[in-house]
Design a protein around this motif. Structure first.
Motif, PDB file in Angstrom:
ATOM      1  N   VAL A   1      -4.514   6.993  -1.246  1.00 64.42           N
ATOM      2  CA  VAL A   1      -4.100   5.667  -0.778  1.00 64.42           C
ATOM      3  C   VAL A   1      -4.250   4.732  -1.972  1.00 64.42           C
ATOM      4  N   THR A   2      -3.152   4.052  -2.366  1.00 67.16           N
ATOM      5  CA  THR A   2      -3.134   3.233  -3.569  1.00 67.16           C
ATOM      6  C   THR A   2      -2.599   1.849  -3.259  1.00 67.16           C
ATOM      7  N   GLY A   3      -3.176   0.832  -3.914  1.00 66.58           N
ATOM      8  CA  GLY A   3      -2.686  -0.530  -3.752  1.00 66.58           C
ATOM      9  C   GLY A   3      -3.482  -1.506  -4.596  1.00 66.58           C
ATOM     10  N   ILE A   4      -2.987  -2.745  -4.701  1.00 65.11           N
ATOM     11  CA  ILE A   4      -3.670  -3.753  -5.508  1.00 65.11           C
ATOM     12  C   ILE A   4      -4.716  -4.514  -4.712  1.00 65.11           C
ATOM     13  N   ASN A   5      -4.676  -4.429  -3.378  1.00 64.19           N
ATOM     14  CA  ASN A   5      -5.634  -5.131  -2.533  1.00 64.19           C
ATOM     15  C   ASN A   5      -6.709  -4.143  -2.078  1.00 64.19           C
ATOM     16  N   LYS A   6      -7.927  -4.324  -2.572  1.00 63.39           N
ATOM     17  CA  LYS A   6      -9.027  -3.399  -2.287  1.00 63.39           C
ATOM     18  C   LYS A   6      -9.339  -3.324  -0.797  1.00 63.39           C
ATOM     19  N   GLU A   7      -9.260  -4.462  -0.122  1.00 66.82           N
ATOM     20  CA  GLU A   7      -9.565  -4.513   1.308  1.00 66.82           C
ATOM     21  C   GLU A   7      -8.566  -3.695   2.119  1.00 66.82           C
ATOM     22  N   LYS A   8      -7.280  -3.845   1.821  1.00 66.70           N
ATOM     23  CA  LYS A   8      -6.251  -3.105   2.565  1.00 66.70           C
ATOM     24  C   LYS A   8      -6.315  -1.606   2.267  1.00 66.70           C
ATOM     25  N   VAL A   9      -6.595  -1.249   1.020  1.00 69.32           N
ATOM     26  CA  VAL A   9      -6.708   0.170   0.653  1.00 69.32           C
ATOM     27  C   VAL A   9      -7.853   0.808   1.431  1.00 69.32           C
ATOM     28  N   GLY A  10      -8.988   0.135   1.476  1.00 65.00           N
ATOM     29  CA  GLY A  10     -10.143   0.652   2.210  1.00 65.00           C
ATOM     30  C   GLY A  10      -9.892   0.724   3.701  1.00 65.00           C
ATOM     31  N   LEU A  11      -9.160  -0.263   4.230  1.00 67.96           N
ATOM     32  CA  LEU A  11      -8.857  -0.292   5.657  1.00 67.96           C
ATOM     33  C   LEU A  11      -7.954   0.864   6.065  1.00 67.96           C
ATOM     34  N   ILE A  12      -6.914   1.127   5.291  1.00 70.28           N
ATOM     35  CA  ILE A  12      -6.007   2.241   5.598  1.00 70.28           C
ATOM     36  C   ILE A  12      -6.727   3.573   5.415  1.00 70.28           C
ATOM     37  N   ALA A  13      -7.560   3.687   4.371  1.00 70.98           N
ATOM     38  CA  ALA A  13      -8.323   4.923   4.162  1.00 70.98           C
ATOM     39  C   ALA A  13      -9.267   5.167   5.343  1.00 70.98           C
ATOM     40  N   GLN A  14      -9.908   4.114   5.839  1.00 68.77           N
ATOM     41  CA  GLN A  14     -10.794   4.259   6.995  1.00 68.77           C
ATOM     42  C   GLN A  14     -10.004   4.624   8.250  1.00 68.77           C
ATOM     43  N   GLN A  15      -8.810   4.077   8.389  1.00 66.22           N
ATOM     44  CA  GLN A  15      -7.965   4.403   9.544  1.00 66.22           C
ATOM     45  C   GLN A  15      -7.605   5.898   9.517  1.00 66.22           C
ATOM     46  N   ILE A  16      -7.296   6.424   8.333  1.00 67.81           N
ATOM     47  CA  ILE A  16      -6.981   7.846   8.194  1.00 67.81           C
ATOM     48  C   ILE A  16      -8.241   8.677   8.465  1.00 67.81           C
ATOM     49  N   HIS A  17      -9.369   8.244   7.915  1.00 71.65           N
ATOM     50  CA  HIS A  17     -10.651   8.954   8.080  1.00 71.65           C
ATOM     51  C   HIS A  17     -11.057   9.026   9.547  1.00 71.65           C
ATOM     52  N   SER A  18     -10.809   7.964  10.301  1.00 75.09           N
ATOM     53  CA  SER A  18     -11.254   7.915  11.696  1.00 75.09           C
ATOM     54  C   SER A  18     -10.361   8.717  12.646  1.00 75.09           C
TER      55      SER A  18
ATOM     56  N   ILE B   1       0.863  -1.183   0.000  1.00 74.67           N
ATOM     57  CA  ILE B   1       0.000   0.000   0.000  1.00 74.67           C
ATOM     58  C   ILE B   1       0.898   1.231   0.000  1.00 74.67           C
ATOM     59  N   SER B   2       0.604   2.179  -0.880  1.00 72.25           N
ATOM     60  CA  SER B   2       1.385   3.410  -0.907  1.00 72.25           C
ATOM     61  C   SER B   2       0.468   4.600  -0.656  1.00 72.25           C
ATOM     62  N   ILE B   3       1.033   5.600  -0.009  1.00 70.44           N
ATOM     63  CA  ILE B   3       0.287   6.817   0.312  1.00 70.44           C
ATOM     64  C   ILE B   3       1.032   8.000  -0.293  1.00 70.44           C
ATOM     65  N   GLN B   4       0.290   8.849  -1.025  1.00 65.50           N
ATOM     66  CA  GLN B   4       0.860  10.083  -1.558  1.00 65.50           C
ATOM     67  C   GLN B   4       0.073  11.254  -1.009  1.00 65.50           C
ATOM     68  N   VAL B   5       0.789  12.352  -0.754  1.00 67.13           N
ATOM     69  CA  VAL B   5       0.150  13.578  -0.272  1.00 67.13           C
ATOM     70  C   VAL B   5       0.307  14.633  -1.345  1.00 67.13           C
ATOM     71  N   GLU B   6      -0.822  15.250  -1.679  1.00 71.70           N
ATOM     72  CA  GLU B   6      -0.846  16.271  -2.713  1.00 71.70           C
ATOM     73  C   GLU B   6      -1.281  17.581  -2.066  1.00 71.70           C
ATOM     74  N   SER B   7      -0.492  18.598  -2.162  1.00 70.23           N
ATOM     75  CA  SER B   7      -0.764  19.945  -1.648  1.00 70.23           C
ATOM     76  C   SER B   7      -1.186  19.978  -0.173  1.00 70.23           C
ATOM     77  N   ASN B   8      -0.571  19.184   0.666  1.00 69.48           N
ATOM     78  CA  ASN B   8      -0.762  19.146   2.128  1.00 69.48           C
ATOM     79  C   ASN B   8      -2.166  18.794   2.601  1.00 69.48           C
ATOM     80  N   THR B   9      -3.167  18.779   1.718  1.00 72.26           N
ATOM     81  CA  THR B   9      -4.526  18.522   2.184  1.00 72.26           C
ATOM     82  C   THR B   9      -5.219  17.371   1.465  1.00 72.26           C
ATOM     83  N   ILE B  10      -4.633  16.823   0.430  1.00 78.80           N
ATOM     84  CA  ILE B  10      -5.242  15.712  -0.302  1.00 78.80           C
ATOM     85  C   ILE B  10      -4.332  14.490  -0.174  1.00 78.80           C
ATOM     86  N   ILE B  11      -4.930  13.370   0.242  1.00 76.44           N
ATOM     87  CA  ILE B  11      -4.189  12.131   0.466  1.00 76.44           C
ATOM     88  C   ILE B  11      -4.732  11.067  -0.483  1.00 76.44           C
TER      89      ILE B  11
END
Length: 179
Positions: A134-151, A122-132
């Motif tokens: 989350v990219t990866g080939i496993n949909k479950e892990k991408v959603g899990l990390i995105a939810q972790q950031i969201h929470s 899973i890779s994370i890129q930050v664009e202009s300090n406010t947009i994140i």
């Protein structure tokens, strides 16, 4: 038969699916994924570009897992060709994100920065300090990390501040009214 389980899975040209005994290996330009095939399911190739997941038995467990396994397999095949992306945005005064090596550092109004290290693949890129992103080939892990950031700071309904998914709409509430 399961409505989802009986659907065919299209295999893109650049993806290679190898089935051996009870192991499925999916290789694509963006990475590699593997699954263990349950004993009560089988995979048949209709031709070189489509495959189907079938049940060997009509047990309750086989019926339960059939559609789920087909969806997981289809997501892996799709993800190895074009990775899954979840985008989040930070809204609020002073909210910002940065990357230090592989670790995401969030400053979202707490006394300390929040650090999130993504798992392998899973890779994370930050664009202009406010947009994140989350990219990866496993949909479950991408959603899990995105939810972790969201929470870390869920959006609140009064000012709309927080970590939002891209395109998420927050229903605003009116505050107290003075007399």
């Amino acid at each position: 038969m399961s409505r989802i389980g009986k659907q065919l899975i299209k295999i893109p040209a650049q993806v290679n699916v190898i089935v051996t005994d009870n192991k499925i290996v999916i290789k694509g330009p963006k990475g590699e994924a593997s699954h263990t095939l349950p004993s009560f399911l089988e995979i048949t190739f209709k031709d070189e570009t489509t495959l189907q997941v079938l049940r060997k038995q009509e047990t309750r467990e086989a019926r339960e897992i059939h559609g789920l396994f087909r969806s997981l397999l289809a997501n892996s095949i799709y993800g190895t060709a074009n990775p899954f992306i979840k985008s989040l945005e930070l809204k609020g005064v002073g909210y910002k994100a940065s990357i230090d090596k592989r670790t995401l550092i969030l400053s979202v109004g707490y006394t300390h920065p929040i650090k999130i290290t993504p798992p392998e693949g899973i890779s994370i890129q930050v664009e202009s300090n406010t947009i994140i992103h989350v990219t990866g080939i496993n949909k479950e892990k991408v959603g899990l990390i995105a939810q972790q950031i969201h929470s870390t700071r869920p959006p609140e309904p009064y000012k709309g501040k927080g970590v939002l998914y891209k395109g998420e709409v927050i229903q605003r509430k009116v505050g107290k009214s003075s007399k």
